[in-house]
Design an enzyme around this catalytic site. Structure first.
Site, PDB file in Angstrom:
ATOM      1  N   VAL A  61       0.830  -1.200   0.000  1.00 36.82           N
ATOM      2  CA  VAL A  61       0.000   0.000   0.000  1.00 36.82           C
ATOM      3  C   VAL A  61       0.870   1.257   0.000  1.00 36.82           C
ATOM      4  O   VAL A  61       0.551   2.233  -0.691  1.00 36.82           O
ATOM      5  CB  VAL A  61      -0.992  -0.003   1.180  1.00 36.82           C
ATOM      6  CG1 VAL A  61      -1.793   1.289   1.237  1.00 36.82           C
ATOM      7  CG2 VAL A  61      -1.937  -1.199   1.068  1.00 36.82           C
ATOM      8  N   ALA A  64       2.077   1.688  -3.523  1.00 39.98           N
ATOM      9  CA  ALA A  64       0.980   2.136  -4.376  1.00 39.98           C
ATOM     10  C   ALA A  64       0.591   3.582  -4.098  1.00 39.98           C
ATOM     11  O   ALA A  64       0.377   4.370  -5.030  1.00 39.98           O
ATOM     12  CB  ALA A  64      -0.220   1.218  -4.180  1.00 39.98           C
ATOM     13  N   GLU A  65       0.483   3.940  -2.821  1.00 41.66           N
ATOM     14  CA  GLU A  65       0.085   5.312  -2.496  1.00 41.66           C
ATOM     15  C   GLU A  65       1.157   6.303  -2.941  1.00 41.66           C
ATOM     16  O   GLU A  65       0.833   7.394  -3.416  1.00 41.66           O
ATOM     17  CB  GLU A  65      -0.201   5.479  -1.009  1.00 41.66           C
ATOM     18  CG  GLU A  65      -0.724   6.867  -0.698  1.00 41.66           C
ATOM     19  CD  GLU A  65      -1.466   6.977   0.625  1.00 41.66           C
ATOM     20  OE1 GLU A  65      -1.997   8.070   0.872  1.00 41.66           O
ATOM     21  OE2 GLU A  65      -1.525   6.000   1.381  1.00 41.66           O
ATOM     22  N   SER A  66       2.408   5.936  -2.812  1.00 44.05           N
ATOM     23  CA  SER A  66       3.483   6.815  -3.280  1.00 44.05           C
ATOM     24  C   SER A  66       3.346   7.056  -4.783  1.00 44.05           C
ATOM     25  O   SER A  66       3.431   8.198  -5.247  1.00 44.05           O
ATOM     26  CB  SER A  66       4.849   6.203  -2.957  1.00 44.05           C
ATOM     27  OG  SER A  66       5.017   6.090  -1.558  1.00 44.05           O
ATOM     28  N   SER A  69      -0.228   8.992  -5.557  1.00 36.00           N
ATOM     29  CA  SER A  69      -0.228  10.384  -5.111  1.00 36.00           C
ATOM     30  C   SER A  69       0.724  11.238  -5.936  1.00 36.00           C
ATOM     31  O   SER A  69       0.390  12.371  -6.308  1.00 36.00           O
ATOM     32  CB  SER A  69       0.138  10.471  -3.627  1.00 36.00           C
ATOM     33  OG  SER A  69      -0.885   9.908  -2.850  1.00 36.00           O
TER      34      SER A  69
END
Length: 143
Positions: A61, A64-66, A69
């Site tokens: 996660v 993925a968030e890096s 975003s």
């Protein structure tokens, strides 16, 4: 970044100038590709595992968030900021060694919201996790 369209920007240079942040650096992430329509980064399994030796689901996660975003912020352009408002992940396989790779593609690129899907795969190309992130785009305050 100038007033050029985000599609005209050298995404890898933009990402390098912006930086990935302390957590991404601590986890060993490296950007491989970076553009509005596709972002790719790798992360080692070693150092990002649960006590039983499996890659931690939270590490998928974070990768993925890096990616999602940063991609949303590249799309947002100068004077605007993308902030995450929703993220969900489905883990379907575990990695125990090597590198994992996150491939981020846009589902929706709007003026006020983006949605990206990130497929995290192992060294053999097997999908480990599917993550979807939604970012809200805000104008930065004028000073």
């Amino acid at each position: 970044m100038s007033d050029r369209s985000p599609a005209d920007v050298d995404g890898l240079a933009w990402a390098a100038d912006r930086g990935m942040g302390a957590l991404a650096e601590k986890m060993g992430m490296e950007f491989v590709e970076f553009a509005v329509d596709r972002c790719v980064a790798t992360m080692p399994v070693e150092g990002n595992t649960q006590p039983v030796g499996l890659m931690h689901g939270g590490a998928y996660v974070v990768l993925a968030e890096s990616l999602g975003s940063m991609a949303a912020n590249l799309h947002a352009g100068p004077g605007r900021l993308a902030v995450g408002v929703d993220i969900n992940a489905t883990h379907t396989r575990s990695a125990t060694s090597g590198l994992v790779t996150g491939v981020c593609t846009p589902i929706h690129l709007g003026r006020s919201m983006t949605v990206h899907e990130i497929a995290v795969v192992d060294d053999q190309g097997r999908r480990l996790s599917t993550v979807r992130i939604t970012n809200m785009i805000k104008s930065l305050p004028q000073h």
